[in-house]
Motif scaffolding. Structure first.
Motif, PDB file in Angstrom:
ATOM      1  N   ASP A  34     -20.281  36.847  -4.530  1.00 14.86           N
ATOM      2  CA  ASP A  34     -21.179  35.808  -4.030  1.00 14.86           C
ATOM      3  C   ASP A  34     -20.401  34.664  -3.392  1.00 14.86           C
ATOM      4  OD1 ASP A  34     -23.413  37.241  -4.827  1.00 14.86           O
ATOM      5  OD2 ASP A  34     -23.537  36.222  -6.764  1.00 14.86           O
ATOM      6  N   TYR A  35     -19.248  34.359  -3.949  1.00 10.28           N
ATOM      7  CA  TYR A  35     -18.371  33.320  -3.400  1.00 10.28           C
ATOM      8  C   TYR A  35     -17.958  33.677  -1.973  1.00 10.28           C
ATOM      9  CZ  TYR A  35     -13.902  30.736  -2.944  1.00 10.28           C
ATOM     10  OH  TYR A  35     -12.849  29.966  -2.517  1.00 10.28           O
ATOM     11  N   LEU A  36     -17.593  34.932  -1.773  1.00 12.64           N
ATOM     12  CA  LEU A  36     -17.183  35.378  -0.440  1.00 12.64           C
ATOM     13  C   LEU A  36     -18.370  35.431   0.517  1.00 12.64           C
ATOM     14  CD1 LEU A  36     -14.671  38.168  -1.458  1.00 12.64           C
ATOM     15  CD2 LEU A  36     -14.127  35.897  -0.550  1.00 12.64           C
ATOM     16  N   LYS A  37     -19.531  35.903   0.033  1.00 11.68           N
ATOM     17  CA  LYS A  37     -20.730  35.977   0.882  1.00 11.68           C
ATOM     18  C   LYS A  37     -21.174  34.593   1.339  1.00 11.68           C
ATOM     19  CE  LYS A  37     -22.715  40.029  -1.292  1.00 11.68           C
ATOM     20  NZ  LYS A  37     -23.790  40.501  -2.178  1.00 11.68           N
ATOM     21  N   ALA A  38     -21.061  33.620   0.442  1.00  8.84           N
ATOM     22  CA  ALA A  38     -21.504  32.263   0.755  1.00  8.84           C
ATOM     23  C   ALA A  38     -20.544  31.543   1.695  1.00  8.84           C
ATOM     24  CB  ALA A  38     -21.658  31.458  -0.537  1.00  8.84           C
ATOM     25  N   GLY A  39     -19.365  32.115   1.881  1.00  9.61           N
ATOM     26  CA  GLY A  39     -18.385  31.464   2.742  1.00  9.61           C
ATOM     27  C   GLY A  39     -17.801  30.214   2.108  1.00  9.61           C
ATOM     28  N   ALA A  40     -17.938  30.095   0.793  1.00  2.00           N
ATOM     29  CA  ALA A  40     -17.470  28.903   0.085  1.00  2.00           C
ATOM     30  C   ALA A  40     -15.964  28.708   0.236  1.00  2.00           C
ATOM     31  CB  ALA A  40     -17.834  29.006  -1.396  1.00  2.00           C
ATOM     32  N   HIS A  41     -15.232  29.779   0.450  1.00  2.00           N
ATOM     33  CA  HIS A  41     -13.780  29.675   0.586  1.00  2.00           C
ATOM     34  C   HIS A  41     -13.366  28.935   1.861  1.00  2.00           C
ATOM     35  CE1 HIS A  41     -15.031  33.335   2.620  1.00  2.00           C
ATOM     36  NE2 HIS A  41     -13.974  33.202   3.397  1.00  2.00           N
ATOM     37  N   ARG A  42     -14.273  28.802   2.796  1.00  3.33           N
ATOM     38  CA  ARG A  42     -13.944  28.106   4.059  1.00  3.33           C
ATOM     39  C   ARG A  42     -13.889  26.596   3.887  1.00  3.33           C
ATOM     40  NH1 ARG A  42     -18.126  31.708   6.710  1.00  3.33           N
ATOM     41  NH2 ARG A  42     -17.004  33.651   6.791  1.00  3.33           N
ATOM     42  N   LYS A  43     -14.547  26.079   2.845  1.00  2.00           N
ATOM     43  CA  LYS A  43     -14.555  24.635   2.620  1.00  2.00           C
ATOM     44  C   LYS A  43     -13.852  24.310   1.300  1.00  2.00           C
ATOM     45  CE  LYS A  43     -19.277  25.676   1.664  1.00  2.00           C
ATOM     46  NZ  LYS A  43     -20.559  25.755   2.171  1.00  2.00           N
ATOM     47  N   SER A  44     -12.738  24.932   1.092  1.00  3.39           N
ATOM     48  CA  SER A  44     -11.975  24.800  -0.138  1.00  3.39           C
ATOM     49  C   SER A  44     -11.220  23.476  -0.206  1.00  3.39           C
ATOM     50  CB  SER A  44     -10.972  25.954  -0.236  1.00  3.39           C
ATOM     51  OG  SER A  44     -10.149  25.792  -1.357  1.00  3.39           O
ATOM     52  N   GLU A  45     -11.052  22.983  -1.436  1.00  3.40           N
ATOM     53  CA  GLU A  45     -10.238  21.788  -1.660  1.00  3.40           C
ATOM     54  C   GLU A  45      -8.752  22.147  -1.718  1.00  3.40           C
ATOM     55  OE1 GLU A  45     -11.592  19.744  -5.129  1.00  3.40           O
ATOM     56  OE2 GLU A  45     -13.627  19.578  -4.366  1.00  3.40           O
ATOM     57  N   HIS A  46      -8.469  23.422  -1.710  1.00  5.74           N
ATOM     58  CA  HIS A  46      -7.095  23.907  -1.804  1.00  5.74           C
ATOM     59  C   HIS A  46      -6.462  24.008  -0.416  1.00  5.74           C
ATOM     60  CE1 HIS A  46      -7.868  24.823  -5.955  1.00  5.74           C
ATOM     61  NE2 HIS A  46      -8.914  25.524  -5.611  1.00  5.74           N
ATOM     62  N   SER A  47      -5.147  24.106  -0.414  1.00  4.28           N
ATOM     63  CA  SER A  47      -4.457  24.324   0.855  1.00  4.28           C
ATOM     64  C   SER A  47      -4.903  25.674   1.418  1.00  4.28           C
ATOM     65  CB  SER A  47      -2.942  24.319   0.640  1.00  4.28           C
ATOM     66  OG  SER A  47      -2.555  25.480  -0.080  1.00  4.28           O
ATOM     67  N   ALA A  48      -4.687  25.872   2.684  1.00  5.94           N
ATOM     68  CA  ALA A  48      -5.101  27.120   3.333  1.00  5.94           C
ATOM     69  C   ALA A  48      -4.447  28.329   2.672  1.00  5.94           C
ATOM     70  CB  ALA A  48      -4.762  27.071   4.819  1.00  5.94           C
ATOM     71  N   ALA A  49      -3.184  28.204   2.292  1.00  8.46           N
ATOM     72  CA  ALA A  49      -2.482  29.329   1.665  1.00  8.46           C
ATOM     73  C   ALA A  49      -3.086  29.683   0.307  1.00  8.46           C
ATOM     74  CB  ALA A  49      -0.999  28.995   1.511  1.00  8.46           C
ATOM     75  N   VAL A  50      -3.405  28.684  -0.491  1.00  5.14           N
ATOM     76  CA  VAL A  50      -3.991  28.924  -1.813  1.00  5.14           C
ATOM     77  C   VAL A  50      -5.411  29.455  -1.668  1.00  5.14           C
ATOM     78  CG1 VAL A  50      -4.733  27.839  -3.981  1.00  5.14           C
ATOM     79  CG2 VAL A  50      -2.534  27.230  -2.969  1.00  5.14           C
ATOM     80  N   ALA A  51      -6.180  28.903  -0.743  1.00  5.11           N
ATOM     81  CA  ALA A  51      -7.538  29.385  -0.500  1.00  5.11           C
ATOM     82  C   ALA A  51      -7.520  30.851  -0.075  1.00  5.11           C
ATOM     83  CB  ALA A  51      -8.218  28.528   0.561  1.00  5.11           C
ATOM     84  N   GLU A  52      -6.547  31.240   0.727  1.00  2.15           N
ATOM     85  CA  GLU A  52      -6.419  32.636   1.156  1.00  2.15           C
ATOM     86  C   GLU A  52      -6.083  33.539  -0.027  1.00  2.15           C
ATOM     87  OE1 GLU A  52      -6.367  36.116   3.252  1.00  2.15           O
ATOM     88  OE2 GLU A  52      -7.238  34.191   3.783  1.00  2.15           O
ATOM     89  N   LYS A  53      -5.249  33.073  -0.926  1.00  3.15           N
ATOM     90  CA  LYS A  53      -4.905  33.863  -2.120  1.00  3.15           C
ATOM     91  C   LYS A  53      -6.126  34.048  -3.011  1.00  3.15           C
ATOM     92  CE  LYS A  53      -0.116  32.496  -2.074  1.00  3.15           C
ATOM     93  NZ  LYS A  53       0.891  31.643  -2.625  1.00  3.15           N
TER      94      LYS A  53
END
Length: 76
Positions: A34-53
């Motif tokens: 659901d996290y991936l479907k919602a696209g929530a990872h695109r507005k992460s508080e983490h750095s881009a590298a950590v969000a990608e992991k």
């Protein structure tokens, strides 16, 4: 090695390089799928590298809770 094992190994190897960060996923019941479907990872508080992991770990473990995946990848 099966693909899942390689993905987990890569995710855990990335854990060694990831710096601890503030928690960004607030819904404890949100699954990785659901996290991936919602696209929530695109507005992460983490750095881009950590969000990608986190995204890669969630993709390999869609039934896992997203908050647990985040804690696994950030060390929080």
């Amino acid at each position: 090695m099966p693909r899942l094992s390689r993905a987990l190994l890569a995710a855990f190897a990335g854990l060694l390089l990831a710096a601890p960060a503030a928690a960004g996923i607030t819904d404890p019941q949100l699954s990785c799928a659901d996290y991936l479907k919602a696209g929530a990872h695109r507005k992460s508080e983490h750095s881009a590298a950590v969000a990608e992991k986190i995204r890669a770990f969630c993709a390999a473990n869609p039934k896992m809770k997203a908050v647990d995946a985040e804690m696994t990848m950030t060390g929080d």
